[in-house]
Design an enzyme around this catalytic site. Sequence first.
Site, mmCIF file in Angstrom:
data_model
loop_
_atom_site.group_PDB
_atom_site.id
_atom_site.type_symbol
_atom_site.label_atom_id
_atom_site.label_comp_id
_atom_site.label_asym_id
_atom_site.label_seq_id
_atom_site.Cartn_x
_atom_site.Cartn_y
_atom_site.Cartn_z
ATOM 1 N N GLU A 28 2.849 1.734 -4.433
ATOM 2 C CA GLU A 28 1.696 1.581 -3.530
ATOM 3 C C GLU A 28 2.278 1.282 -2.155
ATOM 4 O O GLU A 28 2.744 0.170 -1.897
ATOM 5 C CB GLU A 28 0.791 0.433 -4.003
ATOM 6 N N CYS A 32 -2.743 -2.277 4.346
ATOM 7 C CA CYS A 32 -2.309 -0.896 4.136
ATOM 8 C C CYS A 32 -3.443 0.074 4.413
ATOM 9 O O CYS A 32 -3.213 1.228 4.777
ATOM 10 C CB CYS A 32 -1.794 -0.720 2.715
HETATM 11 P P1 NAP Z 1 8.577 -4.566 1.881
HETATM 12 O O1 NAP Z 1 9.482 -5.085 2.915
HETATM 13 O O2 NAP Z 1 8.848 -3.234 1.321
HETATM 14 O O3 NAP Z 1 8.547 -5.680 0.734
HETATM 15 C C1 NAP Z 1 7.716 -5.597 -0.380
HETATM 16 C C2 NAP Z 1 8.340 -6.354 -1.546
HETATM 17 O O4 NAP Z 1 9.547 -5.694 -1.908
HETATM 18 C C3 NAP Z 1 8.748 -7.787 -1.208
HETATM 19 O O5 NAP Z 1 8.565 -8.596 -2.340
HETATM 20 C C4 NAP Z 1 10.227 -7.653 -0.891
HETATM 21 O O6 NAP Z 1 10.956 -8.842 -1.071
HETATM 22 C C5 NAP Z 1 10.628 -6.615 -1.898
HETATM 23 N N1 NAP Z 1 11.860 -5.916 -1.580
HETATM 24 C C6 NAP Z 1 12.468 -5.763 -0.397
HETATM 25 N N2 NAP Z 1 13.610 -5.052 -0.531
HETATM 26 C C7 NAP Z 1 13.707 -4.730 -1.844
HETATM 27 C C8 NAP Z 1 14.623 -3.997 -2.638
HETATM 28 N N3 NAP Z 1 15.712 -3.441 -2.117
HETATM 29 N N4 NAP Z 1 14.390 -3.884 -3.953
HETATM 30 C C9 NAP Z 1 13.286 -4.408 -4.510
HETATM 31 N N5 NAP Z 1 12.389 -5.137 -3.817
HETATM 32 C C10 NAP Z 1 12.575 -5.279 -2.504
HETATM 33 O O7 NAP Z 1 7.074 -4.494 2.386
HETATM 34 P P2 NAP Z 1 6.245 -5.621 3.127
HETATM 35 O O8 NAP Z 1 6.719 -5.686 4.530
HETATM 36 O O9 NAP Z 1 6.250 -6.872 2.322
HETATM 37 O O10 NAP Z 1 4.776 -5.020 3.048
HETATM 38 C C11 NAP Z 1 4.239 -4.197 4.032
HETATM 39 C C12 NAP Z 1 4.110 -2.779 3.523
HETATM 40 O O11 NAP Z 1 3.402 -2.756 2.289
HETATM 41 C C13 NAP Z 1 3.299 -1.912 4.455
HETATM 42 O O12 NAP Z 1 3.915 -0.665 4.600
HETATM 43 C C14 NAP Z 1 1.963 -1.768 3.734
HETATM 44 O O13 NAP Z 1 1.245 -0.610 4.064
HETATM 45 C C15 NAP Z 1 2.390 -1.770 2.313
HETATM 46 N N6 NAP Z 1 1.282 -2.149 1.437
HETATM 47 C C16 NAP Z 1 0.733 -1.194 0.636
HETATM 48 C C17 NAP Z 1 -0.340 -1.517 -0.162
HETATM 49 C C18 NAP Z 1 -0.995 -0.484 -1.050
HETATM 50 O O14 NAP Z 1 -1.783 -0.868 -1.895
HETATM 51 N N7 NAP Z 1 -0.721 0.794 -0.886
HETATM 52 C C19 NAP Z 1 -0.841 -2.816 -0.156
HETATM 53 C C20 NAP Z 1 -0.243 -3.754 0.669
HETATM 54 C C21 NAP Z 1 0.827 -3.419 1.459
HETATM 55 P P3 NAP Z 1 11.301 -9.798 0.175
HETATM 56 O O15 NAP Z 1 10.009 -10.307 0.649
HETATM 57 O O16 NAP Z 1 12.138 -10.855 -0.423
HETATM 58 O O17 NAP Z 1 12.001 -8.951 1.182
#
Ligand code: NAP
Length: 522
Positions: free
Chosen positions: A243, A277
Site C-alpha cells: 500500500e 496517501c
Molecule cells: P516509509 O519510510 O516507507 O516507512 C514505512 C515503514 O517501513 C516504517 O515502519 C519504516 O520503518 C519501514 N521501513 C523503512 N525502511 C525499511 C526497509 N528497508 N525494510 C522494511 N521496512 C522499512 O514510509 P513513511 O514515510 O512512513 O510513510 C509515508 C508513505 O506511506 C507515503 O508515501 C504514503 O503515501 C504512504 N502511505 C500509503 C498508504 C496506503 O494505504 N496506500 C497509507 C499510508 C501511507 P522506520 O519508521 O523505522 O523507518
Amino acid sequence: MTNTNNQSAGVIRAMNPATLELIREVPAMSAKDVLGVVEKAREAQKKWASIGISGRLRYFQKLNDQIIANIDSIAETITIDNGKTLVESVNSEIYPALDMLRFCEREARSALRSEKLSHPLFGVLGIRSSVLYEPLGVVAIIAPWNFPFAIPVTQILMALIVGNTVVFKPAALTAVVGELIRDLFENAGFPEGVLNVIQGSGGVIGEAIMDSGVNRVAFTGSVPVGKHLMKRAGETLTPITLELGGKDPFIVLEDADLERASSGAVWGAFVNAGQVCASVERVYVHRKIAGKFTDLVVAKTRQLRLGDGRNFSTDMGPVISESQILTVEEHINDAVGKGAKVLAGGKRWDGLPGYFFEPTVLVDVDHSMSCMVEETFGPTMPIMTYSDIDEAVEMANDSRFALTASVWSRNEKRAEDICRRIVTGCATVNDCEYTYGFAVCPWGGPKESGIGRTHSTHGLCEFANIKNICVTSPRFTNNLWWHPYSETAYKRMKSMAGAFYGKGVINKFSSATEAAKTVVCK
Ligand code: NAP
C-alpha cells in the site's frame, strides 16, 4: 533542528512533533531478535487457528470494549505522538479500527466459510470440490507513521481473524502508538505470541523480517521502500501486499455545489496536515467556476487554526518531521520558480517549536512542476483549470499513482461515469478520502500506488491460503484422461467436448450419449 525520533543504543526517543518535547524512550530490538519473535508467533499460531473464528471473535469483543473504554487516552496518545488533532485521532484512527472489528464480527464467518463448487463434469467424474480459506501462518505488518493506529490495527485484525499470528513493526516516528497497540491487545487478553510488536529501525528490522520466513508481508509506506521489499520478497517468493503513495486528483465540474466542493477540498488537502496517501494533492477545476471556487478555498484555508492537536480549537497540527517540511518547501519553490502563485500560506508557522507549515494554496500550476506529479505529503493544494472534461480526465490519469480520485458535481450520474474513466483504486463523488474508514470498502490502487487490497472481503482473502480440495469417488476405476491412451480415449474426449462445451440441446445430448458409452464404472 531536533529530530522527532532519535534512535541510539537500542532506544527510540519519541518526541511530540508539535512541541519537540520528549514523550518517552521506547526500547528497540536488534535484527538478531527478530527470528526469535517470529518463532514465538509461529508457536502461537496453531492454537490460535484451532479456536476458530468464534473463539477469535471473543478476543475481538474484548478489544472492542478496551478501545471504547479508553477513547480519550488512545486519542491523546496518537495526537501527542503523531501531531494530528484529537478530532482526527478519533475519526480517522479509532473509528476505522472499530469499524474493522465490527466488519470481522459481521462478515468474517461468511467470507471465510468453505464453499462447495459445482461443475457439470463433476457429476460425471464423481468429483466433490470445495474451497477453504485457511491461515497462512505468520504475517508481518510494516506500518507508516501517518495513521499509526488505524493502518496497523485494521491489518492486524484482518490477519488475525483468518487465524494467522502477527509480527508488527510500527514506524519509528510513532513508536509510542506501537506500544499503545501492544498494551491494548495485552489488556484484551490476547494469548501470548498472537500479536508481537517489533520496535526498531525499518532498515534493520525490515531486512530481518524479510529473511525470517514469515508467510506474508503487508507493507504500507513509501514507493522506494515498497519496491525494495518487493525485490526482497522475490528472493524467497514471500507474498507481499504493498500500500504505497498517492497523488490524488480532485475534479470540480462546472455544476458542482461550490460551497461543498471548496470545504471538501480544504478538508481533503489539509486533514492530518496533508500527510495522507489519499490526500487531495491535485485540484482540476472547470475554467468557468475556477475564480469563485478558488476564492472560497483561499478564504476557508486562511481560517484554519494551527496549533497543538490537543487543543480542541486546533484545525491543523504539525507535520511529523523536518524532512516533511523540506519536501513541502522544495515543491513550493519549484512551482513558484516555474510561474505558480501562492494565494494562501507558503511558509513555516512559528507559533510553537514543532514542525508546522501553513496550509498553502497554489494556482497557475502545471504538470511540469513537482507539486503536480510527485507526492508532496504535506499541506499544499495546487489548483489547475481545465476547459472540457476529457482534458480533466486525461490530466487526472497523467500520474504514476492511482490510489483515490474524487469528482464533484450536482449530476451524480455524470460524476460516477467520469469516475469510471479515471484509473484509480477508489473513487468518490462529492466527497474524498473517507472510504478508508469503512472496512467494507476495498482499499488500494494500481500503478505505483501498490499491489493488492486491504480491507473488505478482498483484503481478508489476501491473508488466507485459498485452498481447493477435490474428492473423487472410488467407484470410478479409471479417470477419463488417464492411461492407456487410444483412439477410443481420443473419441471420448472429443464427444465430451461437444457434450459440455458445445451449443444446442440435440448436439449436446448425442455427444453425451457417445461419451457415456466410453466411461468405465465398477
Ligand atoms: P516509509 O519510510 O516507507 O516507512 C514505512 C515503514 O517501513 C516504517 O515502519 C519504516 O520503518 C519501514 N521501513 C523503512 N525502511 C525499511 C526497509 N528497508 N525494510 C522494511 N521496512 C522499512 O514510509 P513513511 O514515510 O512512513 O510513510 C509515508 C508513505 O506511506 C507515503 O508515501 C504514503 O503515501 C504512504 N502511505 C500509503 C498508504 C496506503 O494505504 N496506500 C497509507 C499510508 C501511507 P522506520 O519508521 O523505522 O523507518
